[in-house]
Enzyme design. Structure first.
Site, PDB file in Angstrom:
ATOM      1  N   ARG A  57      27.507 106.653  22.660  1.00 52.18           N
ATOM      2  CA  ARG A  57      26.742 107.029  21.340  1.00 52.18           C
ATOM      3  C   ARG A  57      25.566 106.676  21.236  1.00 52.18           C
ATOM      4  NH1 ARG A  57      32.228 107.125  21.179  1.00 52.18           N
ATOM      5  NH2 ARG A  57      31.953 105.012  21.958  1.00 52.18           N
ATOM      6  N   THR A  58      25.196 105.373  21.149  1.00 52.75           N
ATOM      7  CA  THR A  58      23.870 104.684  20.800  1.00 52.75           C
ATOM      8  C   THR A  58      22.848 105.202  21.828  1.00 52.75           C
ATOM      9  OG1 THR A  58      25.268 102.836  19.930  1.00 52.75           O
ATOM     10  CG2 THR A  58      22.629 102.790  19.870  1.00 52.75           C
ATOM     11  N   LYS A  85      17.952  90.880  41.006  1.00 47.58           N
ATOM     12  CA  LYS A  85      16.979  89.938  42.041  1.00 47.58           C
ATOM     13  C   LYS A  85      16.865  88.755  41.299  1.00 47.58           C
ATOM     14  CE  LYS A  85      14.905  93.704  43.799  1.00 47.58           C
ATOM     15  NZ  LYS A  85      13.533  94.201  44.093  1.00 47.58           N
ATOM     16  N   ARG A 107      19.849  96.985  23.872  1.00 46.20           N
ATOM     17  CA  ARG A 107      21.363  96.545  23.795  1.00 46.20           C
ATOM     18  C   ARG A 107      21.353  95.405  24.729  1.00 46.20           C
ATOM     19  NH1 ARG A 107      26.755  99.874  22.912  1.00 46.20           N
ATOM     20  NH2 ARG A 107      25.762  99.959  20.961  1.00 46.20           N
ATOM     21  N   HIS A 135      24.521  95.528  14.416  1.00 45.46           N
ATOM     22  CA  HIS A 135      24.088  96.849  15.128  1.00 45.46           C
ATOM     23  C   HIS A 135      23.516  97.629  13.880  1.00 45.46           C
ATOM     24  CE1 HIS A 135      24.669 100.478  17.487  1.00 45.46           C
ATOM     25  NE2 HIS A 135      25.708 100.352  17.773  1.00 45.46           N
TER      26      HIS A 135
HETATM   27  N1   CP Z   1      29.202 102.750  18.112  1.00 48.08           N
HETATM   28  C1   CP Z   1      28.721 102.480  19.228  1.00 48.08           C
HETATM   29  O1   CP Z   1      28.016 101.461  19.261  1.00 48.08           O
HETATM   30  O2   CP Z   1      29.206 103.227  20.278  1.00 48.08           O
HETATM   31  P1   CP Z   1      28.560 102.845  21.804  1.00 48.08           P
HETATM   32  O3   CP Z   1      28.886 101.437  22.271  1.00 48.08           O
HETATM   33  O4   CP Z   1      29.121 104.012  22.792  1.00 48.08           O
HETATM   34  O5   CP Z   1      27.072 103.161  21.716  1.00 48.08           O
END
Ligand code: CP
Length: 305
Positions: A57-58, A85, A107, A135
């Site tokens: 999603r993100t 590496k 992320r 998040h």
């Molecule tokens: N909600 C969420 O962060 O989903 P993803 O891990 O798929 O990005």
């Protein structure tokens, strides 16, 4: 106007910052209803998605958000990069920045990775989830979805239920909800509840059943098995009984307007039983839809705002 060049945590934002982003996301959502779902706002700008952890999603919605604003979006693949590496996170990010980027979306499995990159990069850094820390764009899209359905956040009673200790979504949701005046109750087994959770301005309850009749919104969390170093509950069946949601539990509220939310990915049969997907006030896919508008608002605010 958003203060600072980065979005690392909702803990850093004021109530006014959050409302500015939610209001901007409303304008972005209107763009997404047009025949041509694109505006030239970020033409000539480049956004890099630096994802060191899996995401559906993100990552996809940040890519769509950038493209809807006419930015060039580059997706970095950790698995095929020189990280394999031995190149460091800092060197990787600074080398990519040196190619000329206007925002970096990160992320990473390590809590603090986004904050660290925000200090070593000139470009704005957006935290797309760092370990068990925060998040923030998930928190914003959850706030946006609640406000869209309920018309307000101030005074609402919201349960955040599940693996609070390991959930970056829980932390962002709680910071955002408390700043906007909601009453939040954290629900979960003691083994999944941080000892100082009340200091975040929430109350605590030991089972979903005990709060279901009192709340307006329930946000169910995924069990973060990948972040648990030892078993935190006896069995999935027992977890599901006390902390999961099924239609038997929801029947008591079916004539009312209890919103059911989940950030995804859902462990169907654990935190939610499969038939909850047909519960009329399950807004899980609305959350995903709103993720694009919210991330457009964040990119706009940090790059052009
Ligand atoms: N909600 C969420 O962060 O989903 P993803 O891990 O798929 O990005």
């Amino acid at each position: 106007m958003l203060r600072g060049k980065d979005l690392v945590a909702l803990a850093d934002l004021s109530k006014e910052d959050i409302l500015y982003l939610l209001d901007t996301a409303e304008s972005m959502k209107e763009v997404l209803t047009r025949d041509i779902r694109k505006v030239p706002t970020l033409r000539g700008k480049t956004v890099v998605n630096l994802f060191f952890e899996p995401s559906t999603r993100t990552r996809t919605s940040f890519e769509m958000a950038g493209k809807r604003l006419s930015a060039d979006v580059v997706n970095f693949s950790a698995a095929t990069s020189s990280l394999t590496k031995g190149e460091t996170l800092k060197d990787t990010a600074r080398n990519i920045e040196a190619m000329g980027v206007d925002a970096v979306v990160v992320r990473h499995k390590a809590s603090g990775a986004s904050r660290y990159l925000s200090r070593v990069l000139e470009a704005p850094v957006v935290n797309a989830g760092d370990g068990a820390h925060e998040h923030p764009t998930q928190g914003l899209l959850d706030l946006f979805t609640i406000r869209e359905v309920k018309g307000k956040i101030q005074g609402l009673r919201v349960a955040v239920a599940g693996d609070i200790t390991h959930s970056r979504v829980a932390r962002s949701d709680i910071h955002g909800l408390v700043k906007l005046g909601a009453h939040v109750v954290a629900v979960g087994p003691p083994t999944m509840m941080p000892p100082s959770i009340e200091s975040m301005g929430v109350s605590v309850a030991p089972s979903v059943d005990m709060v279901l009749e009192e709340v307006d919104v329930v946000i169910m969390l995924r069990i973060q098995l990948e972040r648990q170093t030892s078993p935190l509950f006896p069995s999935l069946r027992e977890y599901s009984k006390y902390f999961g949601l099924n239609m038997d539990k929801l029947k008591r509220r079916i004539a009312e307007d209890l919103m059911v939310m989940h950030p995804g990915p859902v462990n169907w049969g654990v935190e939610l039983s499969p038939e909850v997907s047909d519960y009329p006030r399950n807004v899980i896919l609305d959350q995903v839809t709103n993720g694009v508008a919210v991330r457009m608002a964040v990119l706009y605010a940090l790059i052009a705002g």
